[in-house]
Scaffold this motif. Structure first.
Motif, mmCIF file in Angstrom:
data_model
loop_
_atom_site.group_PDB
_atom_site.id
_atom_site.type_symbol
_atom_site.label_atom_id
_atom_site.label_comp_id
_atom_site.label_asym_id
_atom_site.label_seq_id
_atom_site.Cartn_x
_atom_site.Cartn_y
_atom_site.Cartn_z
ATOM 1 N N LEU A 423 40.069 -4.812 -54.969
ATOM 2 C CA LEU A 423 41.308 -4.569 -54.227
ATOM 3 C C LEU A 423 42.461 -4.310 -55.187
ATOM 4 C CD1 LEU A 423 40.951 -7.403 -51.573
ATOM 5 C CD2 LEU A 423 40.553 -4.940 -51.247
ATOM 6 N N GLU A 424 43.359 -3.445 -54.723
ATOM 7 C CA GLU A 424 44.556 -3.145 -55.491
ATOM 8 C C GLU A 424 45.678 -4.044 -54.945
ATOM 9 O OE1 GLU A 424 46.108 -0.879 -58.587
ATOM 10 O OE2 GLU A 424 44.031 -0.941 -57.841
ATOM 11 N N PRO A 425 46.155 -5.054 -55.695
ATOM 12 C CA PRO A 425 47.190 -5.942 -55.150
ATOM 13 C C PRO A 425 48.444 -5.154 -54.780
ATOM 14 C CG PRO A 425 46.310 -6.816 -57.191
ATOM 15 C CD PRO A 425 45.769 -5.428 -57.055
ATOM 16 N N GLU A 426 49.007 -5.433 -53.617
ATOM 17 C CA GLU A 426 50.240 -4.766 -53.206
ATOM 18 C C GLU A 426 51.442 -5.677 -53.422
ATOM 19 O OE1 GLU A 426 49.257 -3.324 -49.322
ATOM 20 O OE2 GLU A 426 47.966 -1.758 -50.185
ATOM 21 N N THR A 427 51.353 -6.893 -52.866
ATOM 22 C CA THR A 427 52.385 -7.870 -53.228
ATOM 23 C C THR A 427 51.670 -9.057 -53.842
ATOM 24 O OG1 THR A 427 52.271 -9.177 -51.207
ATOM 25 C CG2 THR A 427 53.663 -7.223 -51.138
ATOM 26 N N TYR A 428 52.364 -9.730 -54.750
ATOM 27 C CA TYR A 428 51.787 -10.916 -55.363
ATOM 28 C C TYR A 428 52.921 -11.797 -55.842
ATOM 29 C CZ TYR A 428 52.221 -7.252 -58.921
ATOM 30 O OH TYR A 428 52.664 -6.218 -59.675
ATOM 31 N N SER A 429 52.751 -13.102 -55.580
ATOM 32 C CA SER A 429 53.819 -14.025 -55.960
ATOM 33 C C SER A 429 53.221 -15.334 -56.444
ATOM 34 C CB SER A 429 54.716 -14.308 -54.754
ATOM 35 O OG SER A 429 53.973 -15.017 -53.781
ATOM 36 N N ALA A 430 54.015 -16.010 -57.276
ATOM 37 C CA ALA A 430 53.625 -17.327 -57.770
ATOM 38 C C ALA A 430 54.774 -18.281 -57.485
ATOM 39 C CB ALA A 430 53.338 -17.246 -59.274
ATOM 40 N N GLU A 431 54.493 -19.336 -56.739
ATOM 41 C CA GLU A 431 55.579 -20.191 -56.244
ATOM 42 C C GLU A 431 56.294 -20.994 -57.313
ATOM 43 O OE1 GLU A 431 54.442 -22.737 -53.025
ATOM 44 O OE2 GLU A 431 53.685 -21.054 -51.812
ATOM 45 N N PRO A 451 53.598 -23.710 -65.495
ATOM 46 C CA PRO A 451 53.941 -24.889 -64.689
ATOM 47 C C PRO A 451 52.741 -25.830 -64.566
ATOM 48 C CG PRO A 451 53.668 -22.965 -63.289
ATOM 49 C CD PRO A 451 53.339 -22.525 -64.685
ATOM 50 N N GLU A 452 52.999 -27.040 -64.080
ATOM 51 C CA GLU A 452 51.917 -28.004 -63.890
ATOM 52 C C GLU A 452 50.943 -27.520 -62.810
ATOM 53 O OE1 GLU A 452 51.627 -31.628 -65.287
ATOM 54 O OE2 GLU A 452 52.342 -30.162 -66.757
ATOM 55 N N THR A 453 51.520 -27.032 -61.694
ATOM 56 C CA THR A 453 50.705 -26.568 -60.572
ATOM 57 C C THR A 453 51.205 -25.189 -60.165
ATOM 58 O OG1 THR A 453 52.187 -27.441 -58.906
ATOM 59 C CG2 THR A 453 50.485 -28.933 -59.713
ATOM 60 N N GLU A 454 50.449 -24.510 -59.339
ATOM 61 C CA GLU A 454 50.861 -23.156 -58.962
ATOM 62 C C GLU A 454 50.128 -22.729 -57.694
ATOM 63 O OE1 GLU A 454 53.015 -21.004 -58.623
ATOM 64 O OE2 GLU A 454 53.352 -20.486 -60.737
ATOM 65 N N ILE A 455 50.775 -21.869 -56.947
ATOM 66 C CA ILE A 455 50.110 -21.251 -55.795
ATOM 67 C C ILE A 455 50.370 -19.744 -55.857
ATOM 68 C CG2 ILE A 455 50.051 -21.063 -53.267
ATOM 69 C CD1 ILE A 455 50.979 -24.018 -53.183
ATOM 70 N N THR A 562 46.551 -5.926 -43.245
ATOM 71 C CA THR A 562 46.936 -6.583 -44.497
ATOM 72 C C THR A 562 46.014 -7.772 -44.756
ATOM 73 O OG1 THR A 562 49.221 -5.970 -44.135
ATOM 74 C CG2 THR A 562 48.808 -7.754 -45.714
ATOM 75 N N LEU A 563 45.461 -7.778 -45.956
ATOM 76 C CA LEU A 563 44.609 -8.895 -46.366
ATOM 77 C C LEU A 563 45.462 -9.840 -47.217
ATOM 78 C CD1 LEU A 563 41.497 -6.837 -47.550
ATOM 79 C CD2 LEU A 563 42.110 -7.553 -45.222
ATOM 80 N N THR A 564 45.447 -11.141 -46.882
ATOM 81 C CA THR A 564 46.262 -12.098 -47.632
ATOM 82 C C THR A 564 45.363 -13.184 -48.220
ATOM 83 O OG1 THR A 564 48.025 -11.713 -46.056
ATOM 84 C CG2 THR A 564 48.265 -13.626 -47.516
ATOM 85 N N PHE A 565 45.516 -13.369 -49.528
ATOM 86 C CA PHE A 565 44.761 -14.413 -50.219
ATOM 87 C C PHE A 565 45.738 -15.454 -50.743
ATOM 88 C CE2 PHE A 565 42.440 -10.486 -50.529
ATOM 89 C CZ PHE A 565 41.112 -10.840 -50.321
ATOM 90 N N ARG A 566 45.346 -16.717 -50.580
ATOM 91 C CA ARG A 566 46.203 -17.792 -51.095
ATOM 92 C C ARG A 566 45.354 -18.642 -52.051
ATOM 93 N NH1 ARG A 566 50.936 -20.757 -49.677
ATOM 94 N NH2 ARG A 566 50.493 -23.011 -49.745
ATOM 95 N N LEU A 567 45.828 -18.766 -53.291
ATOM 96 C CA LEU A 567 45.075 -19.484 -54.323
ATOM 97 C C LEU A 567 45.879 -20.729 -54.714
ATOM 98 C CD1 LEU A 567 44.097 -16.458 -54.392
ATOM 99 C CD2 LEU A 567 43.632 -16.799 -56.816
ATOM 100 N N GLU A 568 45.532 -21.865 -54.139
ATOM 101 C CA GLU A 568 46.273 -23.098 -54.427
ATOM 102 C C GLU A 568 45.660 -23.802 -55.635
ATOM 103 O OE1 GLU A 568 46.590 -25.613 -50.999
ATOM 104 O OE2 GLU A 568 47.069 -23.905 -49.686
ATOM 105 N N GLN A 569 46.506 -24.015 -56.649
ATOM 106 C CA GLN A 569 46.023 -24.651 -57.884
ATOM 107 C C GLN A 569 46.893 -25.867 -58.138
ATOM 108 O OE1 GLN A 569 45.977 -20.971 -60.532
ATOM 109 N NE2 GLN A 569 46.574 -20.288 -58.471
#
Lengths: 1002, 473
Positions: A423-431, A451-455, A562-569
């Motif tokens: 997939l070609e990312p269209e929007t991407y963010s890191a909280e 950061p210590e944690t990230e999403i 729109t496909l949305t992926f959430r990666l909680e770390q």
């Protein structure tokens, strides 16, 4: 004691001249100086200008203008005047007890005789001393070996006579416990007694030295010396599940009679000196036997002073262990200043610290099979060489046979197109503020302050119409620690939760699967809805990984979905994904894991028709292909084993990682890390005559080379301490006391050898036998001194008959050598904790003689609140098979040792224990009486007796044969039969296990 | 250092040469023949007259926050919330936060006017009995090494603890109970586990005997396992008689070997201990009022109170050194309050406060404080600034210890920390000084109680230590 002896020797008894005996400095004078003078008048502190550490200092002019010692002139020697003075204000020593009249007399005569002062016995050249001439010895017929002549000469000098041989039963019991740590079986005893040939003893000794149990027994002694245990020993007392291969190495080495020089070298630097030999790598477990302060070395922040102190103390433990074990040297006394008594400089101590400046303790992977090791090494070298070959468009990459292989591989590749669509990312963010940068291959590279944690939230549109699964790749990148794929310092990541939604409606993910799961951190944990669990990839860092998830139900999508992926770390500690890439598929389950996704550049080459490729492209492709091929081959090798050892090549443990290069080591003023002085250079000591300690290193930044230099220095035949030290240790274990009574201290404050010539003779014998320890063992146990009776009274009584001399002419040694320093009889020894345990198992018939392998836990282990587990000895199932193994295979827990074994004087495993203390307490009696292990073995023994003998009296006879290796007397027979009749056979067995006759070996 | 004491010890040790020197010493010690056994003319001391014959040490595991208990700092109230640069980039486990005042109410107590926070209302009532060391310091900020340091004088495992040294120096007062007893927190062992009670390189007979008063077998192997049905009181009596008989016969032809005699005796002592230990542990012999004083009637104080009362009974019956622990290893259930001082500290403080006050009062009432020393201590203090929201990180810079009882000046304080209670400022003392003082009170010169190990005459105080004269009566 020796002073008193000297006088008695000089004035009485046969065989000694009436002339005053020659005073020998180190035997007669040195002990007085050590006890009374050296604290203030040693090598470091020469109060009043008086130095008694060597002759030069001792003869020098004092501050007062007087001389402490004037050879041949006692009346001019200030030292003598001061120690003999009646006036307490000027009498020396200033503090403590004055010298006795006898001691003063010895010093006086020594000065009269010229104040001879040979170099310290331990540091001087090693030469084979002459064996005393039997013609000059009255009891020469008693002697069996050269050892005996040395012992006899000294005894006769003192007017003593040796004891006659112990009876055969006593001998076999003694030598079997001594060499194997087990009792002889009744059958072995019977066979030995039946053998009336002159070679009977020899044959028994040969049999025992060839037994595999020999290695177990002597490895256990060595484990005391090197403070072996299997946990860290501090507040985080973490078990070390990979420590045991070192214990097996010891057993094997003693059984194989590994040449001692090689044994020394392997333990200090086997990995550097013998890299092809897996046993030599395991041997470096020696460097990691001691405690390790996990809190300070791993958990607290790296920039704290506490971390620095802990590193320093950890190196001190290694230095101290190496030098005490192999050279009986007390280098740790030079940590804060020059050694007060021995010629060891403050700087030299830090030279030794510098040897280990890059050495860390950790789990090191290795191949137990040398062939596999060789193969692995070859593959690793070939892989490592590829980039250069590729760079140079090396003809080897273009060779026809390689190109043919590539053509075949390409054909296969074409038929197996990946079902995954990147997939070609269209929007991407890191909280939490990480930066994400889109890469040409569809991946996102994370950067910025970690950061210590990230999403991460990533959206894309769907290039296909039916979605059956999603894939998350975590890719490597040179910008990541260890190349990633994670951002944690160790290259790891933790994906706590992973969700996928189509047009905001969440999809149900099932059947998670990853190419690699960290132990207890699996891909399933990324979709379990529990924030505390996660997918991780440690220790497989430095390479890309992927996890794939099926959709419970396939989803049909419109073009603009729109496909949305959430990666909680959210695990913390910066366990973040460094370079994620997402794909989807419409393939049917089970979804494939593409382990070999192609780098862009290679994909590009493959798109070029083979004929149109230039050599650069062909070389790149070949390099890629060979890399994949050899990597696969590496992966197919048998898995490596781990050994906990000291090196610079081990698996990182949190923030504790191998040092890139040896750290700079500074000479610390007063041993204080806050007061660093000059930088120290790796090197060893210079206290041995004609043998320096400087190293000539080609590449000082090579950690292994530093250790290798020290290892060679230790094993050198000119390192006289190495050879003196080990023969003394062997002697010490055979007799219960060394020829030098301080096996870890051969310095001036240590004990003086009772038989310096014998010590040197044995050391030379060891060197010239090629380092065969078994040769020394054999010499010792075949000697008359070893085989003599241990019984003082009995010995005297029999001596009358044996030597055909009247009792009145015999000297009773009780009065002046009651502790038997000169070995006029054998020492009676109490069984050590392991022998008691193993003997109980052996006679009860429960002993499991399996050798080697992971240590057995003779306790219940449950998770603790933190790192240290809970350990419960009391409720451990007494019949658990783990309880039936020999004690050398016990898992040894530093801060939670087995109370039963401790009560029986097992030493604290955090200290080097050159010899064990021996205590007698009420708690020990209670342990022998009531410990469930002992009680159960007495029950088992009773069962065995009932099975083997039908009648009670026979059972009692058998009991005695098994436990004491003899028949009961009539009285004993009836007393035990009566007890067994009234209270059961198990109670009778229990009584005999508690008897002194069982606990002691005559 | 080569003193009478040492050379006699070496002599005795060499007499057996690792082959019974200890057993011999044991025998001689008991029959009063050992030259350096406690000397009657020194009131049981070795080198000078002793004030103390027995000791109870209360060890608060985890690092008690000094500025929230005994070390009152108005400056913290004034500057609460301020970021102050202590020149420290990192505390042991965190980055320094802002100054945090003590969240508790403070008042002066007793005739001496000692400041005590509201977490210790009971100890506040006995301050006139206590001598405070207000500026104790540790060399490390890490639990493991710090606990080893306070117990053994060394940062590393493998060294003998104070109780073991005292056992080695003075031996037992009574034959039928262990010399050195450890009563761990009922929830678990402290950091370093039994490493804190080790005899190190001293003979194992000197290590602490762990007693768990509420466990089915309070002392290891005191009685046979339950399942051993064949062992009855009758079989035991007959068995011990038979054992003595075979041992005597064995010894007849080996009479020069004192170890054999010693082992025969040890079974007699064991039998005595089997009777006296359960009696000592039987708290039902104490009155209801005593139970209530020690807090045995309330769940929050019952565990620690039971250990305090047990300790008193042990001391009464001749145990030389009792160490009572509050707090287990790990991140909680101890004094290691990293995350929330206002919530965590009062909880653990309340569990020990009343029992400790009761113990001191009880010892006084019975006249036992005349020759008993009470020590209250911990492995380090905590930081004046926050960790997280309301926690405090480790701080070896300064912490508080107190002493009470024989030979100690009551109602005083020695030393003080700086205005923030960050570092010791005046009258700084370390474990070496505390240990030297304790040995001094026992009639032992800390420089003369030594054991040769691997080339060094080891001491409890390493190469340091000064008797803290300011707290001596």
């Amino acid at each position: 004691m020796s002073i008193v002896l000297l006088f008695i020797a000089a004035t009485t008894a046969r065989g000694v001249a009436a002339e005053p005996a020659k005073v020998r400095f180190e035997r007669d004078v040195q002990p007085i100086f050590s006890a009374k003078c050296l604290t203030c008048h040693g090598a470091a502190e020469k109060r009043g200008g008086v130095g008694l550490s060597d002759r030069e200092a001792a003869l020098a002019e004092l501050h007062s203008g007087l001389y402490a010692i004037v050879p041949g002139k006692p009346e001019e020697s200030e030292l003598l005047r001061r120690v003999a003075s009646e006036d307490p204000s000027e009498r020396m020593p200033a503090k403590g007890e004055p010298l006795t009249a006898a001691e003063v007399a010895v010093v006086r005569r020594w000065i009269e005789q010229g104040a001879e002062w040979p170099p310290h016995w331990a540091y001087r050249l090693l030469e084979r001393p002459a064996i005393p001439d039997p013609a000059n010895l009255a009891y020469a017929e008693w002697a069996q070996t050269p050892i005996d002549l040395f012992i006899l000469a000294r005894l006769e000098e003192l007017g003593l006579q040796p004891s006659p041989p112990a009876d055969h039963r006593t001998f076999l019991r003694r030598v079997t416990f001594d060499l194997l740590g087990l009792p002889p079986t009744p059958e072995e005893m019977e066979a030995f007694l039946a053998d009336d040939s002159p070679q009977a003893h020899q044959r028994a000794i040969d049999r025992l030295l060839a037994s595999p149990h020999f290695g177990e027994r002597w490895a256990r002694h060595w484990m005391d010396v090197v403070h072996y245990a299997e946990t860290h020993g501090h507040d985080q007392d973490r078990p070390r599940p990979h420590a045991w291969p070192y214990r097996d190495y010891l057993i094997r080495s003693f059984n194989e009679d590994k040449p001692y020089g090689r044994f020394v070298e392997e333990q200090v630097a086997g990995d550097a000196l013998y890299p092809g030999d897996p046993q030599a790598i395991i041997a470096t477990g020696f460097l990691a036997t001691g405690p390790w302060d996990e809190s300070s070395l791993r958990d607290i922040r790296e920039d704290t002073i506490d971390r620095e102190i802990a590193r320093y103390l950890d190196r001190d433990d290694i230095v101290h262990t190496v030098m005490a074990t192999f050279n009986s040297a007390t280098v740790h006394c030079a940590r804060c200043h020059d050694h007060k008594f021995d010629p060891i400089a403050h700087e030299e101590y830090y030279g030794l610290q510098a040897v280990f400046a890059g050495t860390g303790k950790g789990n090191r992977p290795l191949d137990a099979d040398p062939q596999v090791a060789k193969r692995r090494k070859a593959l690793q070298e070939k892989i490592a060489a590829l980039p250069a070959l590729r760079e140079n468009v090396d003809p080897r990459l273009l060779a026809p046979e390689v190109q043919e292989e590539i053509a075949a591989w390409e054909a296969k590749l074409a038929n197996a197109a990946s079902p995954w669509v990147v997939l070609e990312p269209e929007t991407y963010s890191a909280e939490k503020g990480s930066t994400l940068t889109k890469q040409s291959d569809g991946s996102l590279l994370a950067g910025g302050e970690r950061p210590e944690t990230e999403i991460y939230t990533i959206t894309a549109s769907a290039p296909i119409e039916n979605i059956t699964g999603v894939r998350l790749e975590v890719l490597t990148d040179p910008s990541l620690p260890h190349q990633g794929p994670g951002r944690q310092d160790n290259g790891n990541l933790h994906l706590n939760e992973f969700t996928f939604a189509v047009n905001s409606s969440p999809a149900d993910l099932v059947n998670p699967k990853a190419d690699f799961d960290q132990q207890e951190w699996t891909a399933a944990m990324a979709i379990d809805g529990k924030p505390a669990t996660a997918w991780g990839v440690y220790p497989e860092v430095g390479k890309p990984h992927q996890a794939v998830f099926e959709l419970r139900e396939a989803i049909a999508v419109e073009g603009d979905a729109t496909l949305t992926f959430r990666l909680e770390q959210t695990h913390g500690g910066g366990h973040l994904i460094g370079r994620p890439r997402l794909s989807i598929t419409s393939a049917k389950a089970p979804l494939p894991l593409d382990v070999n996704s192609l780098p862009d550049e290679i994909a590009e080459v493959l798109r070029t028709p083979p004929r149109e490729r230039d050599n650069q492209q062909r070389a790149s492709l070949a390099a890629h292909y060979l890399h994949e091929k050899w990597t696969a081959e590496l992966a197919s090798l048998p898995p490596q084993q781990l050994v906990y050892c000291g090196s610079n090549d081990f698996q990182p443990d949190g923030s504790f990682r191998p040092a890139a290069a040896p750290r700079p080591i500074h000479i610390l003023h007063r041993g204080d890390v806050r007061q660093p002085g000059e930088e120290a250079q790796p090197g060893s000591l210079s206290f041995i005559d004609n043998f320096g300690g400087a190293f000539d290193l080609d590449n000082p930044s090579d950690e292994g080379a530093r250790r290798a230099a020290l290892a060679r220095w230790l094993s050198d035949s000119r390192n006289v301490l190495t050879w003196r030290s080990i023969v003394n240790r062997l002697w010490s274990y055979h007799f219960g006391r060394g020829l030098v009574d301080t096996p870890n201290d051969f310095g001036r404050m240590g004990a003086t050898p009772t038989h310096p010539d014998l010590l040197d003779w044995l050391a030379v014998e060891l060197l010239e036998s090629g380092g065969s320890l078994k040769h020394i063992h054999r010499l010792i146990v075949t000697s008359a001194v070893y085989q003599q009776s241990s019984n003082a009274e009995c010995g005297l009584r029999n001596a009358e008959l044996f030597f055909s001399i009247p009792h009145s002419a015999l000297r009773t040694p009780h009065s002046f050598d009651s502790d038997n320093r000169y070995l006029w009889r054998m020492n009676r020894t109490r069984l050590d904790a392991e022998s008691i345990r193993d003997a109980a198992l052996s006679v009860s018939g429960m002993l499991d003689r399996t050798m080697g392998g992971p240590s057995v836990k003779q306790f219940i282990q449950t998770p603790g609140v933190h790192v240290t587990p809970n350990v419960d000895y009391r409720n451990f199932d007494v019949d658990d098979p783990a309880n039936h193994r020999r004690s050398v295979y016990r898992f040894i827990f530093r801060t939670l040792p087995d109370p039963f074994m401790e009560t029986l004087d097992c030493p604290d495993a955090s200290q080097l224990a050159a010899k064990r203390n021996e205590s007698v307490t009420a708690l020990q009696a209670l342990a022998m009486l009531n410990n469930s292990f002992m009680v159960r073995q007495s029950e088992r023994l009773a069962e065995r007796l009932r099975n083997e003998r039908p009648e009670l009296l026979e059972q009692i006879e058998r009991l005695y044969e098994l436990v004491l290796n003899r028949q009961p007397t009539e009285t004993e027979l009836s007393a035990f039969a009566e007890h067994a009749g009234a209270y059961g056979l198990a109670n009778a067995c229990r009584v005999l296990f508690n008897s002194n006759a069982f606990m002691f070996v005559d | 250092m080569a003193t009478t004491n040492h050379s006699r010890r070496s002599f005795l040790s060499s007499l057996g040469g690792g082959l019974g020197g200890i057993a011999l010493a044991h025998l001689l010690g008991r029959s009063g023949l050992l030259a350096d056994s406690p000397r009657a003319e020194l009131n049981g001391g070795l080198h000078h007259p002793a004030k103390v014959r027995r000791i109870v040490q209360l060890f608060m595991n985890g690092g008690v926050s000094q500025m929230d208990t005994f070390d009152y700092k108005p400056e913290l109230e004034k500057r609460h919330g301020e970021k102050i640069d202590f020149g420290l980039t990192a505390a042991a486990t965190s980055t320094p936060g802002a100054i945090m005042k003590s969240p508790f109410a403070w008042k002066q107590h007793g005739r001496c006017g000692r400041w005590v926070s509201s977490v210790f209302p009971h100890m506040a009532e006995i301050v006139d009995d206590l001598a405070f060391l207000m500026a104790m310091a540790s060399k490390t900020n890490v639990h493991g090494p710090a606990s080893y340091l306070q117990n053994t004088g060394f940062l590393l495992p493998g060294f003998p603890c104070m109780g073991a040294w005292i056992s080695y120096g003075l031996g037992s007062v009574s034959d039928d109970l262990p010399t050195f007893v450890v009563l761990p927190d009922s929830r678990g062992l402290p950091y370093n586990n039994a490493g804190n009670f080790s005899a190190g390189f001293l003979p194992m007979s000197h290590q602490g005997t762990i007693i768990k008063p509420t466990a089915p077998t309070p002392i290891n192997d005191l009685s046979p396992p339950d399942w051993a049905g064949h062992i009855t009181p009758e079989s035991e009596t007959a068995g011990l008689a038979l054992l003595e008989q075979v041992n005597r016969e064995h010894q007849e032809s080996r009479s020069d070997d004192l170890r054999l005699e010693s082992r025969i005796d040890s079974y007699e002592l064991a039998a005595k201990m089997q009777l006296s230990a359960p009696e000592a542990l039987d708290l039902s012999q104490e009155t209801t009022a005593t139970h209530r004083d020690y807090g045995l009637d309330r769940p929050e104080t019952a565990d620690f109170g039971r250990n305090c009362l047990t300790a008193r009974r042990m001391l009464e019956r001749g145990v030389r050194f009792v160490q009572i622990w509050s707090g287990m290893g790990g991140p909680s259930k101890n004094w290691d309050n990293h995350s929330d001082i206002p919530r965590e500290l009062p909880f653990i403080a309340a569990s020990v406060d009343q029992p400790i006050a009761a113990l001191v009062r009880d010892l006084r009432r019975r006249g036992m404080l005349e020759d008993t020393l009470v020590i209250w201590t911990t492995e380090f203090g905590r930081m004046p600034f926050t960790q997280g929201a309301t926690g405090r990180d480790h701080n070896g810079g300064t912490f508080v210890t107190w002493l009470a009882g024989a030979g100690v000046k009551p109602g005083i304080a020695h030393g003080q920390s700086d205005e923030f209670s960050y570092q010791a400022a005046e009258g700084k003392t370390e474990c070496y000084d505390l240990h030297a003082t304790v040995l001094h009170l026992l009639g032992i010169d800390h420089e003369r109680l030594t054991w040769r190990h691997n080339g060094i005459d080891r001491r409890l105080t390493d190469v340091h230590g000064h008797v803290i004269r300011q707290v001596l009566a």
